[in-house]
Scaffold this motif. Structure first.
Motif, PDB file in Angstrom:
ATOM      1  N   ARG A 374       0.829  -1.206   0.000  1.00  0.00           N
ATOM      2  CA  ARG A 374       0.000   0.000   0.000  1.00  0.00           C
ATOM      3  C   ARG A 374       0.870   1.265   0.000  1.00  0.00           C
ATOM      4  O   ARG A 374       1.757   1.424   0.836  1.00  0.00           O
ATOM      5  CB  ARG A 374      -0.914   0.014   1.220  1.00  0.00           C
ATOM      6  CG  ARG A 374      -1.972   1.098   1.160  1.00  0.00           C
ATOM      7  CD  ARG A 374      -2.866   1.022   2.407  1.00  0.00           C
ATOM      8  NE  ARG A 374      -4.089   1.803   2.235  1.00  0.00           N
ATOM      9  CZ  ARG A 374      -4.167   3.108   2.428  1.00  0.00           C
ATOM     10  NH1 ARG A 374      -3.097   3.791   2.781  1.00  0.00           N
ATOM     11  NH2 ARG A 374      -5.325   3.739   2.259  1.00  0.00           N
ATOM     12  N   GLU A 402      -2.348  -2.998  -0.833  1.00  0.00           N
ATOM     13  CA  GLU A 402      -3.056  -1.906  -1.503  1.00  0.00           C
ATOM     14  C   GLU A 402      -4.487  -2.325  -1.760  1.00  0.00           C
ATOM     15  O   GLU A 402      -4.735  -3.249  -2.536  1.00  0.00           O
ATOM     16  CB  GLU A 402      -2.354  -1.570  -2.831  1.00  0.00           C
ATOM     17  CG  GLU A 402      -2.973  -0.397  -3.559  1.00  0.00           C
ATOM     18  CD  GLU A 402      -3.023   0.842  -2.676  1.00  0.00           C
ATOM     19  OE1 GLU A 402      -4.116   1.154  -2.165  1.00  0.00           O
ATOM     20  OE2 GLU A 402      -1.958   1.480  -2.477  1.00  0.00           O
ATOM     21  N   ARG A 404      -6.971  -0.074  -2.672  1.00  0.00           N
ATOM     22  CA  ARG A 404      -7.660   0.870  -3.554  1.00  0.00           C
ATOM     23  C   ARG A 404      -7.460   0.430  -5.004  1.00  0.00           C
ATOM     24  O   ARG A 404      -6.330   0.372  -5.495  1.00  0.00           O
ATOM     25  CB  ARG A 404      -7.129   2.277  -3.305  1.00  0.00           C
ATOM     26  CG  ARG A 404      -7.394   2.762  -1.874  1.00  0.00           C
ATOM     27  CD  ARG A 404      -6.516   3.909  -1.469  1.00  0.00           C
ATOM     28  NE  ARG A 404      -5.098   3.542  -1.430  1.00  0.00           N
ATOM     29  CZ  ARG A 404      -4.136   4.349  -0.957  1.00  0.00           C
ATOM     30  NH1 ARG A 404      -4.434   5.555  -0.510  1.00  0.00           N
ATOM     31  NH2 ARG A 404      -2.889   3.942  -0.950  1.00  0.00           N
ATOM     32  N   ARG A 429     -10.538  -6.124  -4.899  1.00  0.00           N
ATOM     33  CA  ARG A 429     -10.678  -4.668  -4.733  1.00  0.00           C
ATOM     34  C   ARG A 429     -11.951  -4.141  -5.397  1.00  0.00           C
ATOM     35  O   ARG A 429     -12.331  -2.997  -5.181  1.00  0.00           O
ATOM     36  CB  ARG A 429      -9.455  -3.959  -5.345  1.00  0.00           C
ATOM     37  CG  ARG A 429      -8.211  -3.961  -4.463  1.00  0.00           C
ATOM     38  CD  ARG A 429      -7.556  -5.330  -4.377  1.00  0.00           C
ATOM     39  NE  ARG A 429      -6.362  -5.322  -3.532  1.00  0.00           N
ATOM     40  CZ  ARG A 429      -5.737  -6.405  -3.120  1.00  0.00           C
ATOM     41  NH1 ARG A 429      -6.179  -7.599  -3.473  1.00  0.00           N
ATOM     42  NH2 ARG A 429      -4.686  -6.298  -2.361  1.00  0.00           N
ATOM     43  N   SER A 433     -13.847  -4.325  -1.060  1.00  0.00           N
ATOM     44  CA  SER A 433     -12.440  -4.193  -0.663  1.00  0.00           C
ATOM     45  C   SER A 433     -12.330  -3.677   0.770  1.00  0.00           C
ATOM     46  O   SER A 433     -13.123  -2.827   1.199  1.00  0.00           O
ATOM     47  CB  SER A 433     -11.739  -3.222  -1.627  1.00  0.00           C
ATOM     48  OG  SER A 433     -10.360  -3.228  -1.373  1.00  0.00           O
TER      49      SER A 433
END
Length: 471
Positions: A374, A402, A404, A429, A433
């Motif tokens: 991330r 991560e 996003r 995601r 998510s």
RNA sequence: UCCUCUGUAGCUCAGCGGUAGAGCGGGUGGCUGUUAACCACUAGGUCGUUGGUUCGAACCCAACCGGAGGAGCCA
């Protein structure tokens, strides 16, 4: 204190089994009239009237001393031919020892040699190199050192499950064979099928596409964390790296927890709590074996483990770590430079010289870390962490993932990855998510840390390294 | 992949250009309870492999094979 006779009953759950483990004999608090022990002869000392036979059955480090009178029936057939390595079955009384060095010994009533050992039995009472013992991996568990190592290995595997299960983590079996050529974690072993001598490739490929032995269960683990919240994996992992060091093996075991609704700080908390739990459990459950390592393998081991158990770990950002190294005045073979990976010597300086305790370094420059980590708000670093321990270096590597979608896609592009190969990973995601994080712990490196054994080949039963897959 | 070290009895090692050695382990015998027991005798070797230098090589040189340590990469 367990009573050997009661324990014999407990062991007798197995049909026809009446053998008492030597560990329980040695823990007796009173003499016993007659019990059965079985094991392998470590050494024998004869005099005119009797023999002392040291027997070990692997239940503990210490041998049981058997006193066999020369007047025993069958003495010449069963006791005289016993040499180091032979297997025996002994019935006898547990009595207080007249000699120094042990509290209890067994006065033999009958001694039966189960299997003799030929005169070239390679394990002796002293003076073996680790290299030689590796060449007899089928016999080395009969040595004090390797018996202790593999008892500790077993106990630590148990303690790992205990740690996670007690916290409600679900154990997930991620696949050993994988078709995703992912994350550049290292060179991979290809899995193929054969038609005679011909390797089947292309359209003949068994899975319809190239497949490999896993280098990590992390990506699959994330899918389960995004359903069961807290999960862990614990299984074999394979790297085809041609690395010749005492810390690398081609096949090793890895523990990989993955936690949903979790950030990097909580991830570090978990890693540190796990290390403390394992060290604490080893100190409590494997005291005798650790005492052996402390005396013969790594002097000061126990006090070092106690300080790991009792002290808080240090925690520094990568940026602070670089500053500490630059200001240290220490001479390094490789210069310290922001934006480069910390070298082995830098990690050792931080954990062994500067902090003198386990140290977690976090927030690394994004350029030196993989696509799934991330991106922090500074847009320069990622939420990654490495837990470094004295003597070994990196033992845990982890990150917040991560979550996003668009940023993950951009990261994949920046790492030259084809999104189509990771569609299922990207889906996590797209559908619900959540922030999540995890780490990987190299089981053998943990064992090196806990036992003080310096070479990874000596904490795994049958090591696989470049050019070597014996047994 | 790169750099360094290393290969002699079952094991740990000495020998470093002139007949292959010790300790431990094995065998035999001895010994008043031993603790890496002790004492005596004894068997045991294609000195990693191949080639070269030399009157002569375990020893010097080269290549290859095995083992180890470090670096890189990582767990």
């Amino acid at each position: 204190m367990p009573n050997p006779v009661e324990n014999r009953e407990a062991v007798s759950i197995l049909p026809g089994m009446t053998r008492t483990p030597i560990r329980e004999v040695l823990q007796s608090d009173a003499p016993e009239p007659e019990i059965l022990i079985e094991g392998w002869v470590r050494t024998k000392r004869d005099s005119k009237a009797f023999s002392f036979i040291e027997v070990n059955d692997g239940s503990c480090l210490t041998n049981l001393q058997i006193v066999a009178d020369a007047t025993l029936e069958g003495y010449h057939d069963s006791v005289i031919p016993l040499t180091t390595g032979a297997s025996v079955s002994v019935r006898g009384k547990v009595v207080e020892s007249q000699g120094k060095g042990q509290k209890w010994e067994m006065q033999a009533i009958t001694v039966t040699m189960l299997g003799s050992a030929e005169g070239d039995f390679p394990l002796q009472k002293k003076g073996h190199s680790m290299e030689f013992l590796r060449s007899i991996a089928h016999l080395r568990p009969r040595s004090n050192l390797f018996g202790a190592v593999f008892r500790v290995r077993s106990r630590m595997a148990y303690a790992i499950h205990q740690f996670f299960q007690d916290r409600g983590f679900v154990y997930v079996h991620t696949p050993v064979i994988t078709a995703s050529d992912c994350e550049g974690a290292g060179e991979m072993f290809r899995v193929v099928t054969m038609d005679g001598e011909e390797i089947r490739l292309g359209d003949e490929e068994f899975f319809g596409k190239p497949s490999y032995l896993t280098v990590s269960g992390q990506l699959e683990g994330e899918t389960f964390a995004c359903a069961l919240s807290n999960i862990y994996t614990f299984g074999p992992t394979f790297r085809a790296e041609n690395s010749h060091t005492s810390r690398h093996a081609s096949e090793f075991w890895m523990i990989e927890p993955e936690i949903a609704f979790c950030d990097l700080m909580a991830d570090m908390d978990l890693a540190e709590a796990m290390i403390k739990h394992l060290v604490t459990d080893a100190l409590e459950s494997c005291r005798e074996d650790l005492g052996f390592f402390d005396q013969f393998v790594d002097k000061g081991l126990i006090s070092r483990l106690e300080s790991v158990r009792d002290r808080a770990f240090e925690r520094v950002s990568y940026t602070e770590a670089v500053r500490i190294l630059e200001e240290s005045g220490a001479k390094f073979e490789f210069p310290v430079e922001y934006g480069h990976n910390l070298q082995s010597e830098h990690e050792r300086y931080l954990t062994e010289t500067h902090f003198k305790c386990p140290t977690t370094v976090y927030n690394y420059p994004k350029e030196i870390k993989p696509f799934y980590m991330r991106i922090n708000d500074d847009e320069k670093t990622v939420a990654a962490m490495d837990l470094l321990v004295p003597g070994i270096g990196e033992i845990v590597g982890g990150s917040q993932r991560e979550e996003r979608l668009e940023i993950l896609r951009a990261n994949m592009k920046a790492h030259d990855l084809d999104e189509a190969d990771y569609s299922w990973y990207v889906d996590l995601r797209r559908y619900g998510s959540v922030p999540h994080a995890g780490f990987g712990l190299g089981f053998e490196r943990l064992l090196m840390f806990i036992t003080g054994v310096a070479n990874i080949r000596d904490v795994i039963p049958f090591p696989r390294t470049p050019g070597s897959a014996e047994f």
